[in-house]
Design an enzyme around this catalytic site. Sequence first.
Site, mmCIF file in Angstrom:
data_model
loop_
_atom_site.group_PDB
_atom_site.id
_atom_site.type_symbol
_atom_site.label_atom_id
_atom_site.label_comp_id
_atom_site.label_asym_id
_atom_site.label_seq_id
_atom_site.Cartn_x
_atom_site.Cartn_y
_atom_site.Cartn_z
ATOM 1 N N SER A 277 -14.293 12.539 1.130
ATOM 2 C CA SER A 277 -13.768 13.208 0.026
ATOM 3 C C SER A 277 -14.157 14.527 -0.065
ATOM 4 C CB SER A 277 -12.953 13.063 -1.332
ATOM 5 O OG SER A 277 -12.513 11.823 -0.442
ATOM 6 N N SER A 315 -9.500 11.388 4.377
ATOM 7 C CA SER A 315 -9.768 12.441 3.487
ATOM 8 C C SER A 315 -9.283 12.607 2.491
ATOM 9 C CB SER A 315 -10.589 13.459 4.321
ATOM 10 O OG SER A 315 -11.699 14.275 3.467
ATOM 11 N N ASP A 317 -8.910 16.166 0.332
ATOM 12 C CA ASP A 317 -9.918 17.510 -0.165
ATOM 13 C C ASP A 317 -9.078 18.290 -1.106
ATOM 14 O OD1 ASP A 317 -11.555 16.864 1.953
ATOM 15 O OD2 ASP A 317 -9.514 16.800 2.940
#
Length: 399
Positions: A277, A315, A317
């Site tokens: 991340s 992920s 983000d």
Amino acid sequence: MTRVVIAALTYAALGCSLEGAPLVAAQDADAIRHRIRDLGIVVGSYPPGPLNAITDVGGVKVGHTTLISGEGPLNPGIGPVRTGVTVIIPREDVWHNKVPAGSFVLNGTGEMTGLAWVAESGFLEYPVALTNTLNVPRVANGIMDWMIARYPDIGITDDTLTPVVAECDDGRLNDIQGRHVSERDVVRALDQASSGAVIEGSVGAGTGMVSYGFKGGIGSASRRLSEKENGYTIGVLVNANHGRRPELVVSGVPVGKLYDTDTPVAQSVHPGMSEGSIIIVIATDAPLDGRQLSRLAKRAALGLARTGSTARHGSGDFILAFSTANVIPHYPQTPTFALTHLADTHLNPLIAATVEATEEAVLNALTMATTVVGRDDRRVEAISLTRLRALIEPRTEQR
């Protein structure tokens, strides 16, 4: 077990030069680290501010508390500890003098608390904190403790608050179940936050982070527009815990693919093969509203992409942007108040500067991070600056 607490402010406060390695308990802390620009690798075309950091935006402060203790096998809830908290204060008395803010979620496998209120209100009214995934509730408590101590009417005769706390998973190096960042650690970081040069790498929330298969963590950068473009400043701070080794790109060179050609790494155990991340925080002194700041936050994803990220399924983000140019009053005394507003047709230089500063902040996180040995004696190496130079220089000279 001895618990080492390092409250890190800035290079200047610690008596370190910008080129020196931060005083964190990484195993190779004697190795000299450099920011990407100091290696002769220039990102983009806009010049940086004096500090090349988010604190180039007037009034913005950054503080860290770094927690390092124990070694050897993981003892869940006990250690080893390789974690911390990083805080960003947008301006003095941000509770009464709120800053316009916006956000963007590129991929949402993660959390940044408080974004619903930012989206609804268009402003930010307290500090932002970065930490590890399981520590979010305690860090939020720390923010609330700090705020209530300064504004004792909160929740009584004043509004309540929904802290903005963003997380990345540092469980590859840290006993994350232990939730070792306490409310007191958060208050310490806030009390000692400074407007000077930002310490980067294996510090604060970045202590246990891994990025592109190398040691990651905190990185920062800034850009200053020309006077013809109104002289505005854009500053970015990231907590980089994302990316896979083969994806890393530096100055257009596929460094990740080239780096391990001499010494291949087994991909099954390669720390760069997790999803990871990144948290990106953008500050500017340009007079933008929440809508425009959300547009700016989206463009930070392009700077992230320039380093090789593809924002995979797993992920997280999260990008937050705020502007210090205007003040949104806590309880306006009149039905209306005036704000200065930059026309959308003048946004392009700020967009380009945001992309550049984000890319450089990610690279600074990598080049300033130091090697860390964490739980179960897992060792995550910092990227070799000698190797990086050797890969970059011949290719940039050919252009």
